[in-house]
Enzyme design. Structure first.
Site, PDB file in Angstrom:
ATOM      1  N   TRP A 102       0.637  -1.196   0.002  1.00 17.50           N
ATOM      2  CA  TRP A 102      -0.124  -0.091   0.170  1.00 17.50           C
ATOM      3  C   TRP A 102       1.096   1.294   0.115  1.00 17.50           C
ATOM      4  O   TRP A 102       1.747   1.215   0.766  1.00 17.50           O
ATOM      5  CB  TRP A 102      -0.867  -0.148   1.142  1.00 17.50           C
ATOM      6  CG  TRP A 102      -2.305  -0.539   1.054  1.00 17.50           C
ATOM      7  CD1 TRP A 102      -2.866  -1.551   0.872  1.00 17.50           C
ATOM      8  CD2 TRP A 102      -3.502   0.525   0.743  1.00 17.50           C
ATOM      9  NE1 TRP A 102      -4.123  -1.613   0.757  1.00 17.50           N
ATOM     10  CE2 TRP A 102      -4.545  -0.481   0.513  1.00 17.50           C
ATOM     11  CE3 TRP A 102      -3.577   1.911   0.809  1.00 17.50           C
ATOM     12  CZ2 TRP A 102      -5.907   0.218   0.532  1.00 17.50           C
ATOM     13  CZ3 TRP A 102      -5.005   2.495   0.471  1.00 17.50           C
ATOM     14  CH2 TRP A 102      -5.750   1.481   0.327  1.00 17.50           C
ATOM     15  N   SER A 136      -0.271  -2.457   5.972  1.00 14.95           N
ATOM     16  CA  SER A 136       0.564  -2.148   7.069  1.00 14.95           C
ATOM     17  C   SER A 136      -0.217  -3.030   8.297  1.00 14.95           C
ATOM     18  O   SER A 136       0.549  -3.806   9.079  1.00 14.95           O
ATOM     19  CB  SER A 136       0.489  -0.771   7.765  1.00 14.95           C
ATOM     20  OG  SER A 136       1.345   0.060   6.651  1.00 14.95           O
ATOM     21  N   ILE A 166      -1.552   6.513   5.396  1.00 14.93           N
ATOM     22  CA  ILE A 166      -2.046   8.019   5.090  1.00 14.93           C
ATOM     23  C   ILE A 166      -3.471   8.176   5.305  1.00 14.93           C
ATOM     24  O   ILE A 166      -4.501   7.686   4.753  1.00 14.93           O
ATOM     25  CB  ILE A 166      -1.920   8.283   3.482  1.00 14.93           C
ATOM     26  CG1 ILE A 166      -0.289   8.096   3.281  1.00 14.93           C
ATOM     27  CG2 ILE A 166      -2.003   9.929   3.192  1.00 14.93           C
ATOM     28  CD1 ILE A 166       0.191   8.315   1.783  1.00 14.93           C
ATOM     29  N   HIS A 182     -10.127   4.325   9.525  1.00 18.59           N
ATOM     30  CA  HIS A 182      -9.299   3.091   9.050  1.00 18.59           C
ATOM     31  C   HIS A 182      -7.830   3.627   9.659  1.00 18.59           C
ATOM     32  O   HIS A 182      -7.183   2.671  10.038  1.00 18.59           O
ATOM     33  CB  HIS A 182      -8.959   2.936   7.591  1.00 18.59           C
ATOM     34  CG  HIS A 182      -9.347   1.830   7.066  1.00 18.59           C
ATOM     35  ND1 HIS A 182     -10.497   1.401   6.639  1.00 18.59           N
ATOM     36  CD2 HIS A 182      -8.592   0.651   6.937  1.00 18.59           C
ATOM     37  CE1 HIS A 182     -10.564   0.135   6.194  1.00 18.59           C
ATOM     38  NE2 HIS A 182      -9.277  -0.409   6.538  1.00 18.59           N
TER      39      HIS A 182
HETATM   40  C1  DLZ Z   1      -7.557  -0.525   3.803  1.00 16.73           C
HETATM   41  C2  DLZ Z   1      -6.212   0.521   4.026  1.00 16.73           C
HETATM   42  C3  DLZ Z   1      -6.050   1.683   3.697  1.00 16.73           C
HETATM   43  C4  DLZ Z   1      -7.677   2.625   3.692  1.00 16.73           C
HETATM   44  N1  DLZ Z   1      -5.071   2.605   3.930  1.00 16.73           N
HETATM   45  C5  DLZ Z   1      -4.084   2.065   4.025  1.00 16.73           C
HETATM   46  C6  DLZ Z   1      -2.698   2.770   4.197  1.00 16.73           C
HETATM   47  O1  DLZ Z   1      -2.784   4.043   4.020  1.00 16.73           O
HETATM   48  N2  DLZ Z   1      -1.582   2.150   4.388  1.00 16.73           N
HETATM   49  C7  DLZ Z   1      -1.436   0.842   4.354  1.00 16.73           C
HETATM   50  O2  DLZ Z   1      -0.351   0.392   4.523  1.00 16.73           O
HETATM   51  N3  DLZ Z   1      -2.440   0.036   4.285  1.00 16.73           N
HETATM   52  C8  DLZ Z   1      -3.790   0.620   3.980  1.00 16.73           C
HETATM   53  N4  DLZ Z   1      -5.068  -0.130   4.218  1.00 16.73           N
HETATM   54  C9  DLZ Z   1      -4.836  -1.562   3.975  1.00 16.73           C
HETATM   55  C10 DLZ Z   1      -4.775  -2.324   5.552  1.00 16.73           C
HETATM   56  O3  DLZ Z   1      -3.505  -2.263   5.936  1.00 16.73           O
HETATM   57  C11 DLZ Z   1      -5.012  -3.876   4.993  1.00 16.73           C
HETATM   58  O4  DLZ Z   1      -4.099  -4.302   4.026  1.00 16.73           O
HETATM   59  C12 DLZ Z   1      -6.312  -4.198   4.938  1.00 16.73           C
HETATM   60  O5  DLZ Z   1      -7.446  -3.738   5.724  1.00 16.73           O
HETATM   61  C13 DLZ Z   1      -6.572  -5.876   4.814  1.00 16.73           C
HETATM   62  O6  DLZ Z   1      -6.370  -6.315   6.045  1.00 16.73           O
END
Ligand code: DLZ
Length: 176
Positions: A43, A75, A101, A107
């Site tokens: 992500w 993360s 972010i 979330h």
């Molecule tokens: C869902 C999500 C969102 C909205 N934003 C981020 C982010 O900014 N940075 C990040 O590393 N992961 C994000 N995720 C994904 C979640 O970490 C995770 O992969 C999902 O909720 C599935 O468990």
């Protein structure tokens, strides 16, 4: 151990340009022989890739040659992946890299809290350094500045690489 050179790594500069006392004062460390794992989220990959590259560069500057990098989706997946890597017994320490972010929902708060607690738990449960390389940013600009994207700010991954070596050496020093 001798600490031949010291360098000062400043945080992202103050917006008003005022001189800052913040930052990380780092000696150099000899990490030859250490086995370091990196687990990175995909992500916000532009940011995470820069952070991983910075961490690897810093590890190599400390003579670490055994570096394994694994990827997970977000993360939230990082603590469990780091745990699996620690369970393998192959690593002296793990660097966790992610970038959260803030968006329009809750979330950010939920994931930040869970990941932060998860990583600290691993540190204490496994008695191995698990470095907290998770950016928690209010906007994309902040994320880019802390990862040195497009030459902005400073790449925090470099700090985490050296922090991993320092903490692994300390752990080895006091291990029975
Ligand atoms: C869902 C999500 C969102 C909205 N934003 C981020 C982010 O900014 N940075 C990040 O590393 N992961 C994000 N995720 C994904 C979640 O970490 C995770 O992969 C999902 O909720 C599935 O468990």
């Amino acid at each position: 151990m001798a600490t031949p050179t010291k360098r000062k790594i400043e945080n992202a500069p103050n917006p008003d340009g005022a001189k800052t006392i913040r930052g990380l004062d780092l000696p150099t460390f000899d990490g030859a022989g250490l086995h370091i794992g990196i687990v990175s989220a995909r992500w916000n990959s532009v940011v995470c890739e820069n952070l991983v590259a910075g961490a690897v560069e810093a590890l190599k500057s400390c003579n670490v040659t055994d570096i394994t990098t694994e990827y997970v989706a977000g993360s939230y997946e990082i603590p469990q992946a780091a745990q699996v890597m620690l369970e393998s017994g192959k690593f002296d320490g793990i660097i966790c890299i992610g970038c959260l972010i803030k968006g329009g929902t809750m979330h950010f708060e939920y994931i930040s809290e869970a990941v932060t607690q998860g990583i600290m738990r691993l540190n204490l449960d496994y008695k191995r350094p698990v470095i907290y390389g998770i950016l928690g940013c209010l906007n994309e600009e902040q994320a880019k500045e802390r990862a040195g994207v497009d030459g902005a700010g400073h790449n925090s991954g470099k700090d985490w690489g050296i922090t991993a070596v320092e903490s692994c050496l300390l752990t080895k020093k006091y291990s029975k």
